[in-house]
Design a protein around this motif. Structure first.
Motif, PDB file in Angstrom:
ATOM      1  N   MET A   1       0.867  -1.179   0.000  1.00 49.13           N
ATOM      2  CA  MET A   1       0.000   0.000   0.000  1.00 49.13           C
ATOM      3  C   MET A   1       0.903   1.229   0.000  1.00 49.13           C
ATOM      4  N   HIS A   2       1.602   1.425  -1.095  1.00 52.29           N
ATOM      5  CA  HIS A   2       2.670   2.423  -1.168  1.00 52.29           C
ATOM      6  C   HIS A   2       2.216   3.876  -1.075  1.00 52.29           C
ATOM      7  N   ASN A   3       0.968   4.222  -1.355  1.00 52.30           N
ATOM      8  CA  ASN A   3       0.520   5.614  -1.271  1.00 52.30           C
ATOM      9  C   ASN A   3      -0.345   5.880  -0.046  1.00 52.30           C
ATOM     10  N   PHE A   4      -0.339   4.969   0.896  1.00 55.09           N
ATOM     11  CA  PHE A   4      -1.235   5.096   2.038  1.00 55.09           C
ATOM     12  C   PHE A   4      -1.053   6.408   2.795  1.00 55.09           C
ATOM     13  N   ASP A   5       0.170   6.808   3.035  1.00 55.26           N
ATOM     14  CA  ASP A   5       0.406   8.048   3.786  1.00 55.26           C
ATOM     15  C   ASP A   5      -0.253   9.236   3.092  1.00 55.26           C
ATOM     16  N   SER A   6      -0.176   9.268   1.785  1.00 56.68           N
ATOM     17  CA  SER A   6      -0.810  10.359   1.019  1.00 56.68           C
ATOM     18  C   SER A   6      -2.328  10.304   1.141  1.00 56.68           C
ATOM     19  N   TYR A   7      -2.895   9.096   1.098  1.00 56.37           N
ATOM     20  CA  TYR A   7      -4.351   8.967   1.254  1.00 56.37           C
ATOM     21  C   TYR A   7      -4.793   9.476   2.621  1.00 56.37           C
ATOM     22  N   LEU A   8      -4.073   9.081   3.660  1.00 53.71           N
ATOM     23  CA  LEU A   8      -4.441   9.485   5.007  1.00 53.71           C
ATOM     24  C   LEU A   8      -4.259  10.988   5.195  1.00 53.71           C
ATOM     25  N   ALA A   9      -3.116  11.512   4.797  1.00 54.23           N
ATOM     26  CA  ALA A   9      -2.834  12.943   4.960  1.00 54.23           C
ATOM     27  C   ALA A   9      -3.835  13.801   4.192  1.00 54.23           C
ATOM     28  N   GLY A  10      -4.063  13.444   2.934  1.00 55.83           N
ATOM     29  CA  GLY A  10      -4.971  14.227   2.095  1.00 55.83           C
ATOM     30  C   GLY A  10      -6.423  14.120   2.525  1.00 55.83           C
ATOM     31  N   SER A  11      -6.840  12.932   2.926  1.00 61.64           N
ATOM     32  CA  SER A  11      -8.220  12.751   3.382  1.00 61.64           C
ATOM     33  C   SER A  11      -8.490  13.581   4.631  1.00 61.64           C
ATOM     34  N   ALA A  12      -7.539  13.625   5.542  1.00 63.89           N
ATOM     35  CA  ALA A  12      -7.692  14.445   6.743  1.00 63.89           C
ATOM     36  C   ALA A  12      -7.837  15.917   6.368  1.00 63.89           C
ATOM     37  N   SER A  13      -7.094  16.364   5.374  1.00 63.61           N
ATOM     38  CA  SER A  13      -7.147  17.781   4.989  1.00 63.61           C
ATOM     39  C   SER A  13      -8.508  18.184   4.420  1.00 63.61           C
ATOM     40  N   ARG A  14      -9.308  17.222   3.988  1.00 64.41           N
ATOM     41  CA  ARG A  14     -10.625  17.504   3.407  1.00 64.41           C
ATOM     42  C   ARG A  14     -11.761  17.436   4.434  1.00 64.41           C
ATOM     43  N   ILE A  15     -11.434  17.228   5.692  1.00 61.45           N
ATOM     44  CA  ILE A  15     -12.472  17.214   6.733  1.00 61.45           C
ATOM     45  C   ILE A  15     -12.840  18.652   7.065  1.00 61.45           C
ATOM     46  N   SER A  16     -14.113  18.975   6.905  1.00 59.79           N
ATOM     47  CA  SER A  16     -14.554  20.353   7.129  1.00 59.79           C
ATOM     48  C   SER A  16     -14.886  20.611   8.597  1.00 59.79           C
ATOM     49  N   ALA A  17     -15.095  21.866   8.909  1.00 60.41           N
ATOM     50  CA  ALA A  17     -15.252  22.327  10.296  1.00 60.41           C
ATOM     51  C   ALA A  17     -16.356  21.592  11.049  1.00 60.41           C
ATOM     52  N   GLU A  18     -17.489  21.339  10.399  1.00 61.29           N
ATOM     53  CA  GLU A  18     -18.615  20.732  11.117  1.00 61.29           C
ATOM     54  C   GLU A  18     -18.350  19.291  11.540  1.00 61.29           C
ATOM     55  N   TYR A  19     -17.302  18.669  10.970  1.00 58.15           N
ATOM     56  CA  TYR A  19     -16.927  17.314  11.364  1.00 58.15           C
ATOM     57  C   TYR A  19     -15.677  17.300  12.240  1.00 58.15           C
ATOM     58  N   PHE A  20     -14.933  18.374  12.196  1.00 59.54           N
ATOM     59  CA  PHE A  20     -13.713  18.482  12.994  1.00 59.54           C
ATOM     60  C   PHE A  20     -14.075  18.735  14.459  1.00 59.54           C
ATOM     61  N   GLN A  21     -14.966  19.683  14.663  1.00 60.37           N
ATOM     62  CA  GLN A  21     -15.538  19.943  15.981  1.00 60.37           C
ATOM     63  C   GLN A  21     -17.014  20.202  15.782  1.00 60.37           C
ATOM     64  N   LEU A  22     -17.792  19.805  16.763  1.00 61.59           N
ATOM     65  CA  LEU A  22     -19.240  19.790  16.631  1.00 61.59           C
ATOM     66  C   LEU A  22     -19.878  20.934  17.406  1.00 61.59           C
ATOM     67  N   ASP A  23     -20.809  21.638  16.734  1.00 59.72           N
ATOM     68  CA  ASP A  23     -21.645  22.616  17.429  1.00 59.72           C
ATOM     69  C   ASP A  23     -22.664  21.840  18.259  1.00 59.72           C
ATOM     70  N   VAL A  24     -22.898  22.295  19.462  1.00 64.34           N
ATOM     71  CA  VAL A  24     -23.857  21.637  20.347  1.00 64.34           C
ATOM     72  C   VAL A  24     -24.910  22.660  20.759  1.00 64.34           C
ATOM     73  N   ASN A  25     -26.163  22.302  20.558  1.00 62.87           N
ATOM     74  CA  ASN A  25     -27.262  23.168  20.938  1.00 62.87           C
ATOM     75  C   ASN A  25     -27.175  23.483  22.431  1.00 62.87           C
ATOM     76  N   GLY A  26     -27.207  24.765  22.770  1.00 59.61           N
ATOM     77  CA  GLY A  26     -27.153  25.166  24.165  1.00 59.61           C
ATOM     78  C   GLY A  26     -25.753  25.465  24.676  1.00 59.61           C
ATOM     79  N   ARG A  27     -24.735  25.288  23.814  1.00 58.59           N
ATOM     80  CA  ARG A  27     -23.342  25.593  24.206  1.00 58.59           C
ATOM     81  C   ARG A  27     -22.810  26.697  23.313  1.00 58.59           C
ATOM     82  N   ASP A  28     -21.949  27.494  23.880  1.00 57.11           N
ATOM     83  CA  ASP A  28     -21.341  28.584  23.113  1.00 57.11           C
ATOM     84  C   ASP A  28     -20.077  28.149  22.391  1.00 57.11           C
ATOM     85  N   THR A  29     -19.539  26.995  22.752  1.00 62.12           N
ATOM     86  CA  THR A  29     -18.294  26.539  22.149  1.00 62.12           C
ATOM     87  C   THR A  29     -18.505  25.202  21.455  1.00 62.12           C
TER      88      THR A  29
END
Length: 185
Positions: free
Chosen positions: A1-29
């Motif tokens: 699996m010679h390109n695995f590091d690239s798949y992992l690194a690049g896939s992580a870079s495409r995670i958007s804000a709403e999946y990186f940290q979650l807004d919670v109803n009733g919380r300010d952070t």
């Protein structure tokens, strides 16, 4: 699996804000939610996974009933393997930057178990930590030191870090863990 590091690194870079940290109803952070991040990382990995390979990325496989690992109660966040064959490439455990030390150590144990098993024998064991917090490197280093002081060997564990939205995940050097001569991304 010679390109695995690239798949992992690049896939992580495409995670958007709403999946990186979650807004919670009733919380300010926003808060870290490992499962939300993992599901999106899986989605991004699958979008770019090569069709011409037998290697598959599988999320949180329950090992109950498995002829070799049936007594294992661990369900790693990700496994890269050829299902049905003794071809096992990588085990990946994920933790947010605000991790609980004991839970991180439990993940280290799971990684080592799957790498050392006579029947599983994964080639790579990756602990991916996402987000950034003050003293993060120190906290990871302390967890590794405790793991080693408890009689475990961390030298096969790769520590990866995905610091923020839009950035690639990458290997980081932590004393006692696997040394990677160069980032293969």
């Amino acid at each position: 699996m010679h390109n695995f590091d690239s798949y992992l690194a690049g896939s992580a870079s495409r995670i958007s804000a709403e999946y990186f940290q979650l807004d919670v109803n009733g919380r300010d952070t926003v808060i870290f939610r490992e499962r939300v991040y993992c599901y999106e990382l899986y989605h991004q990995l699958r979008r770019y996974w090569p069709n011409e390979t037998n290697w598959k990325i599988c999320g949180e496989i329950d090992k109950r009933g498995h002829p070799v690992l049936r007594y294992s109660d661990e369900s790693p966040d990700f496994l890269v393997h050829v299902p049905g064959e003794p071809a096992n490439f990588a085990i990946i455990e994920v933790k947010p930057a605000d991790f609980d030390r004991q839970k991180l150590i439990k993940d280290f144990k799971t990684i080592v178990k799957f790498m050392r098993s006579n029947h599983a024998g994964y080639e790579r064991g990756i602990c991916l930590i996402y987000g950034d917090k003050p003293r993060l490197i120190s906290n990871i280093t302390n967890a590794v030191a405790q793991f080693v002081s408890e009689g475990h060997d961390a030298s096969s564990i790769e520590i990866w870090h995905h610091p923020s939205i839009g950035t690639c995940a990458h290997h980081i050097s932590i004393a006692g863990t696997k040394v990677v001569a160069e980032n293969r991304v």
